[in-house]
Write a protein that holds these residues in place. Structure first.
Motif, short mmCIF file in Angstrom:
data_model
loop_
_atom_site.label_atom_id
_atom_site.label_comp_id
_atom_site.label_asym_id
_atom_site.label_seq_id
_atom_site.Cartn_x
_atom_site.Cartn_y
_atom_site.Cartn_z
N ILE A 61 0.83 -1.20 0.00
CA ILE A 61 0.00 0.00 0.00
C ILE A 61 0.87 1.25 0.00
CG2 ILE A 61 -1.73 1.30 1.29
CD1 ILE A 61 -2.88 -1.35 2.22
N ALA A 62 1.97 1.22 0.77
CA ALA A 62 2.88 2.36 0.76
C ALA A 62 3.54 2.53 -0.60
CB ALA A 62 3.94 2.18 1.84
N VAL A 63 3.91 1.41 -1.23
CA VAL A 63 4.52 1.49 -2.56
C VAL A 63 3.50 1.98 -3.58
CG1 VAL A 63 5.63 0.15 -4.40
CG2 VAL A 63 6.21 -0.29 -2.01
N MET A 64 2.26 1.52 -3.47
CA MET A 64 1.24 2.01 -4.39
C MET A 64 1.01 3.51 -4.21
SD MET A 64 -1.68 -0.96 -4.80
CE MET A 64 -2.23 -0.89 -3.11
N ALA A 65 1.06 3.97 -2.96
CA ALA A 65 0.88 5.40 -2.72
C ALA A 65 1.96 6.19 -3.44
CB ALA A 65 0.92 5.69 -1.22
N ALA A 66 3.22 5.70 -3.36
CA ALA A 66 4.29 6.37 -4.09
C ALA A 66 4.06 6.30 -5.59
CB ALA A 66 5.64 5.74 -3.73
N ALA A 67 3.59 5.14 -6.07
CA ALA A 67 3.37 4.97 -7.51
C ALA A 67 2.26 5.87 -8.03
CB ALA A 67 3.06 3.51 -7.81
N THR A 68 1.28 6.18 -7.20
CA THR A 68 0.20 7.06 -7.66
C THR A 68 0.72 8.44 -8.01
OG1 THR A 68 -0.39 7.91 -5.45
CG2 THR A 68 -1.48 5.88 -6.17
N GLN A 69 1.80 8.84 -7.36
CA GLN A 69 2.34 10.17 -7.61
C GLN A 69 3.32 10.20 -8.78
OE1 GLN A 69 0.81 12.63 -5.51
NE2 GLN A 69 -0.32 10.70 -5.38
N ARG A 70 3.62 9.01 -9.34
CA ARG A 70 4.55 8.93 -10.47
C ARG A 70 3.88 8.38 -11.73
NH1 ARG A 70 10.13 6.94 -7.54
NH2 ARG A 70 10.67 6.46 -9.69
N THR A 71 2.59 8.11 -11.62
CA THR A 71 1.82 7.62 -12.77
C THR A 71 0.49 8.37 -12.80
OG1 THR A 71 0.83 5.85 -11.43
CG2 THR A 71 2.85 5.31 -12.67
N SER A 72 -0.23 8.23 -13.91
CA SER A 72 -1.51 8.93 -14.02
C SER A 72 -2.65 8.04 -14.49
CB SER A 72 -1.37 10.11 -14.99
OG SER A 72 -1.01 9.65 -16.28
N ARG A 73 -2.32 6.87 -15.04
CA ARG A 73 -3.36 6.06 -15.66
C ARG A 73 -3.39 4.60 -15.20
NH1 ARG A 73 -2.95 2.22 -18.73
NH2 ARG A 73 -0.76 2.64 -19.18
N ILE A 74 -2.23 3.96 -15.11
CA ILE A 74 -2.17 2.52 -14.85
C ILE A 74 -2.82 2.18 -13.52
CG2 ILE A 74 0.10 2.59 -13.73
CD1 ILE A 74 0.74 -0.03 -15.27
N GLU A 75 -3.61 1.11 -13.48
CA GLU A 75 -4.23 0.66 -12.24
C GLU A 75 -3.20 -0.10 -11.41
OE1 GLU A 75 -7.95 -1.32 -12.73
OE2 GLU A 75 -8.80 0.28 -13.96
N LEU A 76 -3.38 -0.06 -10.09
CA LEU A 76 -2.42 -0.63 -9.15
C LEU A 76 -3.13 -1.58 -8.21
CD1 LEU A 76 -0.77 2.80 -8.33
CD2 LEU A 76 0.21 1.05 -9.84
N GLY A 77 -2.58 -2.78 -8.05
CA GLY A 77 -3.25 -3.77 -7.22
C GLY A 77 -2.31 -4.56 -6.34
N THR A 78 -2.88 -5.32 -5.41
CA THR A 78 -2.12 -6.25 -4.58
C THR A 78 -2.58 -7.67 -4.91
OG1 THR A 78 -3.74 -6.11 -2.76
CG2 THR A 78 -1.88 -4.59 -2.71
N ALA A 79 -1.61 -8.56 -5.05
CA ALA A 79 -1.94 -9.94 -5.41
C ALA A 79 -0.99 -10.91 -4.70
CB ALA A 79 -1.85 -10.12 -6.93
N VAL A 80 -1.32 -11.22 -3.48
CA VAL A 80 -2.46 -10.70 -2.71
C VAL A 80 -1.97 -10.28 -1.33
CG1 VAL A 80 -4.30 -12.06 -3.80
CG2 VAL A 80 -3.00 -13.07 -1.93
#
Length: 339
Positions: A61-80
């Motif tokens: 979740i912390a990595v996804m938070a960082a990724a949201t600020q470096r991307t604009s379109r791609i969806e981000l998920g956890t598996a699992v």
């Protein structure tokens, strides 16, 4: 090549995000860079594995938070995300916060069960409640309820001059509940996911029924069909695929050695539950596409999250992702986002 029943609609990839414990920042930066590359290549989604007390991503979740600020379109998920390690209420708050930051791009994937290596970690994880913790699917139901915005408590409204309270998880992110996935490996869990309105993640590890032939592709296909029969609508498959189109000779040799080392575990079911592993697919994109179109599990889905091998170098992942997006994906009928 066998006739395709339908083109691949959505293409994603899954990474474990390994790092050197002596320099963890470099590994996490590599993962973020790979996600950025995925967006540039037109991938629809990037997924993060969840590893506790190992040298992989412990806080996706912390990595996804960082990724949201470096991307604009791609969806981000956890598996699992294994819910045995989580408080569903706190997890819902974190997921909703990151979903808001992303503009509605988060796909939480979860699983249940007793945490791995339970006896070695239970005193640290649940020092006072280990013997009474409920690791059943009830944890998923609680998380789904909180993400949906259901009432958590009766208290709400303003108290005093400053404090104002909500009865639901805040921030509330509309649509996040509908993007909740369940990692199912058995027929019963697939049916449960379908009946409870969850999306289905079917990976390269599954458990057959006692009377089923040990044919991975056939077992996976039957689980996905059972999921849909129970009311489920969205299912994704995740296999390890390693295209070699633009690989150097050294890379291709390394990839084939990796696949060969892992192949014996796919020969027979493992353990008391008969766990089955899918063989990794390595070769040219044309060779892999032919194997996928001939795979009963793949023919049951129109979206995938291909898993990147665990222990390769950053430049290997760049080559593999580039070949998947520019060569393999189009052979499967997929079109890059924005094309």
């Amino acid at each position: 090549m066998p006739d395709r029943s339908q083109p691949l609609r959505r293409l994603g990839f899954l990474t474990i995000g390994l790092f050197d414990p002596a320099d963890p920042g470099a590994g996490h930066e590599s993962t973020l860079s790979i996600i950025e590359l995925g967006e540039q290549l037109g991938f629809d989604s990037a997924w993060l594995r969840h590893r506790h007390l190992q040298f992989g991503i412990s806080s996706p979740i912390a990595v996804m938070a960082a990724a949201t600020q470096r991307t604009s379109r791609i969806e981000l998920g956890t598996a699992v995300t294994p819910l045995g390690w989580e408080n569903p209420l706190r997890l819902a708050e974190d997921l909703a916060t990151v979903d808001v930051l992303s503009g509605g791009r988060i796909n939480p994937g979860v699983s249940v069960g007793t945490p791995m290596q339970w006896d070695t970690v239970k005193d640290a994880l649940y020092p006072d409640t280990a013997e009474v913790e409920d690791f059943s699917k009830t944890r998923v139901e609680r998380l789904a309820s909180y993400l949906a915005g259901d009432r958590v408590r009766e208290l709400e409204g303003k108290q005093g001059v400053v404090e104002e309270f909500s009865s639901r998880v805040e921030p509330h992110s509309p649509g996040l509940r509908e993007r909740l996935w369940y990692g199912a490996g058995s027929l019963g869990s697939a049916e449960w996911a379908g009946a409870h309105g969850l999306n289905l993640l079917s990976s390269s590890v599954i458990f057959p029924e006692a009377d089923e032939e040990p044919d991975f592709a056939a077992v996976q296909a039957s689980q996905i069909r059972a999921y849909r029969a129970a009311g489920g609508t969205r299912a994704s498959q995740g296999l390890v695929v390693i295209p070699t189109d633009s690989a150097t000779a050294e890379q291709a040799e390394k990839y084939r050695a990796y696949v060969a080392e892992r192949l014996p575990r796919t020969a027979t079911p493992q353990g008391p539950r008969g766990m089955m592993f899918a063989p990794d697919l390595v070769g040219t994109s044309e060779e892999i596409a032919e194997q996928l179109w001939d795979h009963a599990g793949f023919r049951e889905v129109d979206e995938v999250a291909f898993a990147l091998p665990f222990s390769f170098a950053h430049e290997d992942y760049v080559q593999i992702l580039t070949d998947i997006a520019t060569r393999l994906g189009p052979l499967l009928g997929w079109k890059p986002a924005g094309a």
